[in-house]
Structures are given as structure tokens and as C-alpha cells.
Design a protein around this motif. Sequence first.
Motif, mmCIF file in Angstrom:
data_model
loop_
_atom_site.group_PDB
_atom_site.id
_atom_site.type_symbol
_atom_site.label_atom_id
_atom_site.label_comp_id
_atom_site.label_asym_id
_atom_site.label_seq_id
_atom_site.Cartn_x
_atom_site.Cartn_y
_atom_site.Cartn_z
ATOM 1 N N ASN A 120 0.823 -1.216 0.000
ATOM 2 C CA ASN A 120 0.000 0.000 0.000
ATOM 3 C C ASN A 120 0.851 1.258 0.000
ATOM 4 O O ASN A 120 0.399 2.317 -0.453
ATOM 5 C CB ASN A 120 -0.933 -0.003 1.205
ATOM 6 N N VAL A 121 2.053 1.182 0.565
ATOM 7 C CA VAL A 121 3.037 2.260 0.479
ATOM 8 C C VAL A 121 4.358 1.620 0.072
ATOM 9 O O VAL A 121 4.560 0.409 0.209
ATOM 10 C CB VAL A 121 3.190 3.033 1.813
ATOM 11 N N ASP A 122 5.275 2.454 -0.423
ATOM 12 C CA ASP A 122 6.577 1.950 -0.880
ATOM 13 C C ASP A 122 7.716 2.306 0.057
ATOM 14 O O ASP A 122 8.778 1.675 0.003
ATOM 15 C CB ASP A 122 6.903 2.526 -2.265
ATOM 16 N N LEU A 123 7.512 3.321 0.873
ATOM 17 C CA LEU A 123 8.575 3.791 1.768
ATOM 18 C C LEU A 123 7.941 4.348 3.031
ATOM 19 O O LEU A 123 6.968 5.100 2.958
ATOM 20 C CB LEU A 123 9.420 4.859 1.068
ATOM 21 N N GLU A 245 19.228 4.403 20.112
ATOM 22 C CA GLU A 245 18.452 4.050 18.928
ATOM 23 C C GLU A 245 18.919 4.822 17.697
ATOM 24 O O GLU A 245 19.416 5.936 17.801
ATOM 25 C CB GLU A 245 16.975 4.354 19.164
ATOM 26 N N VAL A 246 18.731 4.210 16.533
ATOM 27 C CA VAL A 246 18.951 4.913 15.266
ATOM 28 C C VAL A 246 17.726 4.713 14.390
ATOM 29 O O VAL A 246 17.114 3.650 14.393
ATOM 30 C CB VAL A 246 20.220 4.420 14.533
ATOM 31 N N TYR A 247 17.368 5.766 13.642
ATOM 32 C CA TYR A 247 16.209 5.727 12.767
ATOM 33 C C TYR A 247 16.624 5.378 11.342
ATOM 34 O O TYR A 247 17.697 5.756 10.873
ATOM 35 C CB TYR A 247 15.505 7.092 12.704
ATOM 36 N N GLY A 248 15.727 4.686 10.652
ATOM 37 C CA GLY A 248 15.912 4.431 9.235
ATOM 38 C C GLY A 248 14.575 4.506 8.530
ATOM 39 O O GLY A 248 13.524 4.347 9.142
ATOM 40 N N MET A 249 14.598 4.776 7.231
ATOM 41 C CA MET A 249 13.378 4.698 6.434
ATOM 42 C C MET A 249 13.173 3.249 6.018
ATOM 43 O O MET A 249 14.138 2.535 5.716
ATOM 44 C CB MET A 249 13.472 5.597 5.203
ATOM 45 N N GLY A 250 11.924 2.801 6.001
ATOM 46 C CA GLY A 250 11.634 1.414 5.691
ATOM 47 C C GLY A 250 11.181 1.208 4.255
ATOM 48 O O GLY A 250 10.452 2.029 3.692
#
Length: 283
Positions: A120-123, A245-250
Motif C-alpha cells: 500500500n506504500v513503498d517507503l 536508537e537509530v532511525y531508518g526509512m523502511g
Amino acid sequence: MAVDILCVETLNTDSYKYRSMTPDANIDRRSYLKAVGAVGASGALAGCTGGSDDSDDGGNNVINPGTAPGFPPFEYTQDGELVGFDVDLAEAAIERAGYEVGEWTEIEFDSLIPSLTQGNVDLVAAAMTITEDRQQQIAFTDPYYESDQAVLVREGGDLSPESVDDLAGAVVGAQSGTTGQDEVEALVDDGTVAADDVRQYDNYTLGVQDLENGNVDVLIIDIPVAENFADGRAVTIAFTIETGEVYGMGMRQDDDRLADINDALAEMQEDGTYDELVTEWFE
């Protein structure tokens, strides 16, 4: 863990200093990002950057992003418009990589990964912490931000905790599906907080409202978001919990466009675009 595009250095347990390389010229953020995106698109046409026809989407040049508003300054709604650091960063990275930004999907945080895996979404751009459990379901970009957790309390309230031990008997809340919720569950597991005293929220804006109204004693939330709420609401940070923590785009694990997004993020770190966004949203 070594990371390539983190732009923050820890000063102490409750604040971060950002190394900024902001251009001297005072330009509009949207105009700046539009120009950045145009450069990325022209590079793709020249064969320098961007996706290829053998990507998992069958050559579709559009990347549809998704997020969960209510997490300022990363993503939230202002005057009916979706704005925030993650929004600008994702759009700039997508365009820099040579793709088109599709329509944003706004849903609850704990629905983002299912929405991504179902196509439904790509990122996903939602200040999402990279964890082993999540990596079993989706792929992450290289880390782009780091944070610890903050314990947020009502300003002038009766509770002034200095450590997790002081939370015994408190009503503690967090946004469902977040690492803040993981910290709350840890407090339940070790017997510090009773399970009946846990509150879960679809977003932290609702949680802060409950905190101000005295319906919950504590919220556990990422430090930069806690600082944002503390600047404009009757709440304050009592202490912090170091989580590293570290953030990332999925993205989906079989999406070949992930490498292009990583390249774009690295370029944005190198040329100062990332610092421009940090200055805009955090300073």
C-alpha cells in the motif's frame, strides 16, 4: 554500530548538538528542496543516479511514502498540511534518487509496516527505530538519526522522578508500536509499573493532552519529540533513558530502489542538504 550518515553528537543524556553546514543564503525550504530534487532528476536522465527498469516495481518511477503524523518535528499536520523533518528528508531523497514522490499515506504507527509489506506504500518515513524484529519484516535505509528515550511529566505536577525506580505506582503511557512502548513494557516486566497502569495512544499528541489533563503521570517518548512538546506545552522532561536508537526509512525487502535511496541520503549528507533540514526543523 558504525553509521554513515548520522549528523549528531551526544553532549549529555538529554540534549543533542547538531553539526550544521547551512548555506549562508536565506532561501525558502520548499524552493531549496525543489531545486535539490531537480538536480537529482536531471542526474537520473544523464545516467548518473536514479532507478532502473529492472526494479521490483516493474519500472514504476513513483515511490509512495507513508508516515504516522503526531510526532513533531519529524511528522505532523499543520494547517491541514503534512510537514516535518522526515517528510522533507524523504521527498528530497526520493527526488535526488531520480524517482517521483507519490501520494503520502497517513496512518497509525503500528499499521505502517503491514501497509508497507502489503504494497500500500513503498517507503516508510516515520522516525522508525531500526530493530531486529522490524528487520525480519522490512528493509531499512542506512541510519539517518539517533536518539534516546525521554520521560515526560506534567509541568508543576506532583511527580518529579529522577530514575525509572521512581515510576513505581505511576500511570505510564506511550504510543503503541513504538520503542517508547517497549520501555513501558520493560517496566511492567520488572514489576515497577502495574499492567493496569499502562496507557497506549495512537499518537503522542493525544498522550500529551492526557498528561496535561492529569489522566496519565508519565509518557516515555523519543528525546527530540519530547523536547518539541516541552517547548510549547505544559510538560517537561524529568530524565532520559539511554537506548542508543537509530532511525531508518523502511522499504520492502525485495525493493531494488533501496540502494538508490541510500545513495541519495549519503549525497545529501555530503553536500549539506541534510544539515539544512536539521537547521530548519531542530534549531
